[in-house]
Structures are given as structure tokens and as C-alpha cells.
Design a protein around this motif. Structure first.
Motif, mmCIF file in Angstrom:
data_model
loop_
_atom_site.group_PDB
_atom_site.id
_atom_site.type_symbol
_atom_site.label_atom_id
_atom_site.label_comp_id
_atom_site.label_asym_id
_atom_site.label_seq_id
_atom_site.Cartn_x
_atom_site.Cartn_y
_atom_site.Cartn_z
ATOM 1 N N ILE A 184 -2.249 -11.306 -10.045
ATOM 2 C CA ILE A 184 -3.093 -10.735 -11.103
ATOM 3 C C ILE A 184 -3.184 -9.222 -10.918
ATOM 4 C CG2 ILE A 184 -5.458 -10.631 -11.993
ATOM 5 C CD1 ILE A 184 -5.555 -13.711 -11.495
ATOM 6 N N GLN A 185 -3.296 -8.777 -9.673
ATOM 7 C CA GLN A 185 -3.295 -7.338 -9.399
ATOM 8 C C GLN A 185 -1.966 -6.726 -9.844
ATOM 9 O OE1 GLN A 185 -4.041 -6.838 -5.215
ATOM 10 N NE2 GLN A 185 -6.082 -7.758 -5.332
ATOM 11 N N ALA A 186 -0.867 -7.407 -9.549
ATOM 12 C CA ALA A 186 0.458 -6.899 -9.929
ATOM 13 C C ALA A 186 0.572 -6.797 -11.445
ATOM 14 C CB ALA A 186 1.548 -7.811 -9.378
ATOM 15 N N GLN A 187 0.021 -7.776 -12.137
ATOM 16 C CA GLN A 187 0.058 -7.789 -13.596
ATOM 17 C C GLN A 187 -0.712 -6.595 -14.171
ATOM 18 O OE1 GLN A 187 -1.813 -11.244 -15.384
ATOM 19 N NE2 GLN A 187 -0.023 -11.526 -16.704
ATOM 20 N N HIS A 188 -1.807 -6.243 -13.518
ATOM 21 C CA HIS A 188 -2.630 -5.129 -13.986
ATOM 22 C C HIS A 188 -2.016 -3.763 -13.694
ATOM 23 C CE1 HIS A 188 -5.832 -7.589 -15.450
ATOM 24 N NE2 HIS A 188 -6.054 -8.140 -14.275
ATOM 25 N N LEU A 189 -0.934 -3.746 -12.915
ATOM 26 C CA LEU A 189 -0.262 -2.478 -12.641
ATOM 27 C C LEU A 189 0.437 -1.943 -13.892
ATOM 28 C CD1 LEU A 189 1.337 -3.213 -9.160
ATOM 29 C CD2 LEU A 189 -0.614 -1.707 -9.640
ATOM 30 N N GLY A 190 0.645 -2.840 -14.843
ATOM 31 C CA GLY A 190 1.304 -2.424 -16.079
ATOM 32 C C GLY A 190 2.796 -2.593 -15.981
ATOM 33 N N GLY A 191 3.484 -1.959 -16.880
ATOM 34 C CA GLY A 191 4.935 -2.085 -16.927
ATOM 35 C C GLY A 191 5.345 -3.253 -17.797
ATOM 36 N N GLU A 192 6.632 -3.418 -17.896
ATOM 37 C CA GLU A 192 7.201 -4.488 -18.711
ATOM 38 C C GLU A 192 6.918 -5.838 -18.050
ATOM 39 O OE1 GLU A 192 9.551 -4.105 -21.443
ATOM 40 O OE2 GLU A 192 8.923 -2.008 -21.539
ATOM 41 N N LYS A 193 6.793 -6.867 -18.888
ATOM 42 C CA LYS A 193 6.754 -8.211 -18.327
ATOM 43 C C LYS A 193 8.120 -8.454 -17.699
ATOM 44 C CE LYS A 193 3.410 -10.827 -20.906
ATOM 45 N NZ LYS A 193 3.177 -12.113 -21.577
ATOM 46 N N ASP A 194 8.132 -9.124 -16.569
ATOM 47 C CA ASP A 194 9.428 -9.373 -15.955
ATOM 48 C C ASP A 194 9.559 -10.806 -15.468
ATOM 49 O OD1 ASP A 194 8.554 -9.539 -13.138
ATOM 50 O OD2 ASP A 194 8.216 -7.394 -13.304
ATOM 51 N N CYS A 195 10.807 -11.217 -15.301
ATOM 52 C CA CYS A 195 11.112 -12.588 -14.914
ATOM 53 C C CYS A 195 10.513 -12.945 -13.563
ATOM 54 C CB CYS A 195 12.628 -12.780 -14.883
ATOM 55 S SG CYS A 195 13.401 -12.700 -16.512
ATOM 56 N N MET A 196 10.615 -12.028 -12.608
ATOM 57 C CA MET A 196 10.134 -12.325 -11.263
ATOM 58 C C MET A 196 8.637 -12.599 -11.255
ATOM 59 S SD MET A 196 10.463 -10.271 -7.591
ATOM 60 C CE MET A 196 10.780 -8.789 -8.424
ATOM 61 N N LEU A 197 7.869 -11.824 -11.968
ATOM 62 C CA LEU A 197 6.419 -12.014 -12.004
ATOM 63 C C LEU A 197 6.080 -13.364 -12.633
ATOM 64 C CD1 LEU A 197 3.755 -10.601 -11.263
ATOM 65 C CD2 LEU A 197 3.736 -9.633 -13.557
ATOM 66 N N GLU A 198 6.713 -13.690 -13.753
ATOM 67 C CA GLU A 198 6.453 -14.975 -14.408
ATOM 68 C C GLU A 198 6.884 -16.142 -13.527
ATOM 69 O OE1 GLU A 198 4.644 -15.459 -17.047
ATOM 70 O OE2 GLU A 198 4.454 -13.319 -17.438
ATOM 71 N N ARG A 252 0.829 -1.213 0.000
ATOM 72 C CA ARG A 252 0.000 0.000 0.000
ATOM 73 C C ARG A 252 0.861 1.261 0.000
ATOM 74 N NH1 ARG A 252 -3.147 -3.081 3.624
ATOM 75 N NH2 ARG A 252 -2.274 -1.943 5.384
ATOM 76 N N ALA A 253 1.970 1.236 0.741
ATOM 77 C CA ALA A 253 2.869 2.401 0.781
ATOM 78 C C ALA A 253 3.485 2.653 -0.600
ATOM 79 C CB ALA A 253 3.969 2.188 1.827
ATOM 80 N N HIS A 254 3.907 1.591 -1.280
ATOM 81 C CA HIS A 254 4.462 1.740 -2.631
ATOM 82 C C HIS A 254 3.397 2.267 -3.590
ATOM 83 C CE1 HIS A 254 8.216 -0.036 -1.499
ATOM 84 N NE2 HIS A 254 7.706 -1.241 -1.282
ATOM 85 N N ALA A 255 2.172 1.779 -3.439
ATOM 86 C CA ALA A 255 1.078 2.231 -4.310
ATOM 87 C C ALA A 255 0.805 3.715 -4.082
ATOM 88 C CB ALA A 255 -0.178 1.404 -4.040
ATOM 89 N N LYS A 256 0.823 4.107 -2.826
ATOM 90 C CA LYS A 256 0.553 5.517 -2.487
ATOM 91 C C LYS A 256 1.616 6.431 -3.083
ATOM 92 C CE LYS A 256 -0.677 8.350 1.480
ATOM 93 N NZ LYS A 256 -0.860 8.373 2.946
ATOM 94 N N ARG A 257 2.871 5.961 -3.098
ATOM 95 C CA ARG A 257 3.970 6.746 -3.678
ATOM 96 C C ARG A 257 4.008 6.658 -5.198
ATOM 97 N NH1 ARG A 257 6.827 4.424 0.573
ATOM 98 N NH2 ARG A 257 7.851 2.952 -0.829
ATOM 99 N N GLY A 258 3.250 5.717 -5.761
ATOM 100 C CA GLY A 258 3.248 5.544 -7.216
ATOM 101 C C GLY A 258 4.459 4.789 -7.738
ATOM 102 N N ASP A 259 5.124 4.050 -6.863
ATOM 103 C CA ASP A 259 6.306 3.271 -7.254
ATOM 104 C C ASP A 259 5.840 1.892 -7.717
ATOM 105 O OD1 ASP A 259 8.698 1.954 -7.543
ATOM 106 O OD2 ASP A 259 9.535 2.656 -5.625
ATOM 107 N N LEU A 260 5.505 1.787 -9.017
ATOM 108 C CA LEU A 260 4.926 0.561 -9.561
ATOM 109 C C LEU A 260 5.884 -0.621 -9.499
ATOM 110 C CD1 LEU A 260 2.962 1.891 -12.668
ATOM 111 C CD2 LEU A 260 2.095 1.363 -10.388
ATOM 112 N N ASP A 261 7.170 -0.398 -9.773
ATOM 113 C CA ASP A 261 8.134 -1.499 -9.733
ATOM 114 C C ASP A 261 8.228 -2.086 -8.324
ATOM 115 O OD1 ASP A 261 8.700 -1.350 -12.429
ATOM 116 O OD2 ASP A 261 10.439 -0.026 -12.146
#
Length: 189
Positions: A46-60, A10-19
Motif C-alpha cells: 500500500i505504501q508502494a502504491q502511494h508512491l505514485g507512478g504508473e500501475k505496473d505488473c509487478m505491483l499487481e 530507505r536508501a532508494h527513498a532518500k535518493r528519490g528513485d521511486l521505481d
């Protein structure tokens, strides 16, 4: 741990730090797996995926872990292969080595699960053609696991990161190949 990670997310979301939020979601998903609730972890990914950004190894990689916990080999393998594809695109040898290891582990894990299921469901009337088909599939999965572990080992030998990390990678590669060979010595070359 779940509360702390959710608070960080939530803190990262509030700051807008998507990564950072996505990384935190991956940690949160792993925590849900550890709690025995992989479906909750899937929801977080799934929520993290909807945040956008590049596909990344960690998420997969984390999607693969979730689907393993849910027992869905097809989706697990799909995400393991996506992890590999992204690592190749990024020319990241460490992630490619990790992806090959996870692909090999996927085949090894499901060979063991299918072997246990077969022991539990033996039926003398079914032994004929089903047995030879299962043996053929088992041998194919064994070969795929072996090939993935061999590729992982080959990459680990070329990685020049810290010597402790490299030795650890090599040890895991040899362990994986040994575990696979112990699972069915008659199939080893």
C-alpha cells in the motif's frame, strides 16, 4: 533479509528513485509472506502504491500474492486480472503469459482449498442441493483454470526469448495443465 530490504528501500527513498523503491517494496512484501506475516507485506505494498507512478505488473502480481496468503480469493483474482490488463495494454507477452498462469493458479488453488474445506465439513443432512451447487461451481472454476492455463501455453509457444527461458515456461505450462487434470480427471476433455 527484511532488514537489508528495508535499508535498501530507505536508501532508494532518500535518493528519490521511486521505481527502485517500488521494486524494493515488492521484494519486501514477498519477504513478509515468507515470514508468515502477509498483513505486514500488504502494508508495504500500500505504501508502494502511494508512491505514485504508473500501475505496473509487478505491483499487481504482488498484491495478488498477498491476498492469496490472506485467503481472500476475490481480491487476489482482481489483482491477477489487473496484472493481465496492464500486460495487455503494454503488449508484453511474457507478462501476459505470467498473468494467465497466475489466474489459472488462483482458480486451482482455491478449488483445492474449497475441496479440503468440504471434506472437513461434511454433513449428511446437507448433501442434497448444496452438493450439486458446489459441484457446479467446482466445474466452473475448473474450466476457468483450464482456459487460463491454455492461454498461458499458447502465449508461451509464441514467445521467442532465450530458449532456456522458453523451455522453462513451456514446462511450467504443461505442469500446470497436468496438475489441473490430475485434480479431477473426470472433468478433462
Amino acid at each position: 533479509m527484511l532488514k537489508r530490504l528495508e535499508k535498501e528501500r530507505r536508501a532508494h527513498a532518500k535518493r528519490g528513485d521511486l521505481d527502485a523503491e517500488r521494486r524494493c517494496c515488492c521484494e519486501l512484501a514477498q519477504a513478509w509472506i515468507d515470514e508468515g506475516k502477509p498483513q505486514r507485506g500488504l502494508d508495504v505494498l500500500i505504501q508502494a502504491q502511494h508512491l505514485g507512478g504508473e500501475k505496473d505488473c509487478m505491483l499487481e502480481r504482488n498484491f495478488g500474492d498477498i491476498y492469496r496468503a490472506l485467503g481472500n480469493k476475490g481480491k487476489e483474482l482482481n489483482h491477477r486480472e489487473q496484472h493481465l490488463s496492464i500486460a495487455i495494454e503494454l503488449k508484453n507477452d511474457v507478462e501476459m503469459q505470467r498473468a494467465y498462469t497466475m489466474i489459472g493458479n488462483t482458480y486451482l488453488h482455491h478449488m483445492d482449498v474449497e475441496d479440503e474445506d468440504e471434506e472437513d465439513n461434511t454433513d449428511e443432512n446437507d448433501a442434497g442441493s448444496k452438493g450439486s451447487i458446489k459441484k457446479s461451481l467446482y466445474e466452473e472454476e475448473f474450466k476457468r483454470a483450464h482456459d487460463a492455463f491454455e492461454k498461458s501455453l499458447t502465449l508461451a509457444k509464441t514467445i521467442t526469448t532465450g530458449s532456456v527461458q522458453r523451455r522453462s515456461m513451456l514446462a511450467r505450462c504443461y505442469f500446470n495443465l497436468g496438475s489441473l487434470n490430475l485434480s479431477n480427471p473426470s472433468l478433462t476433455a
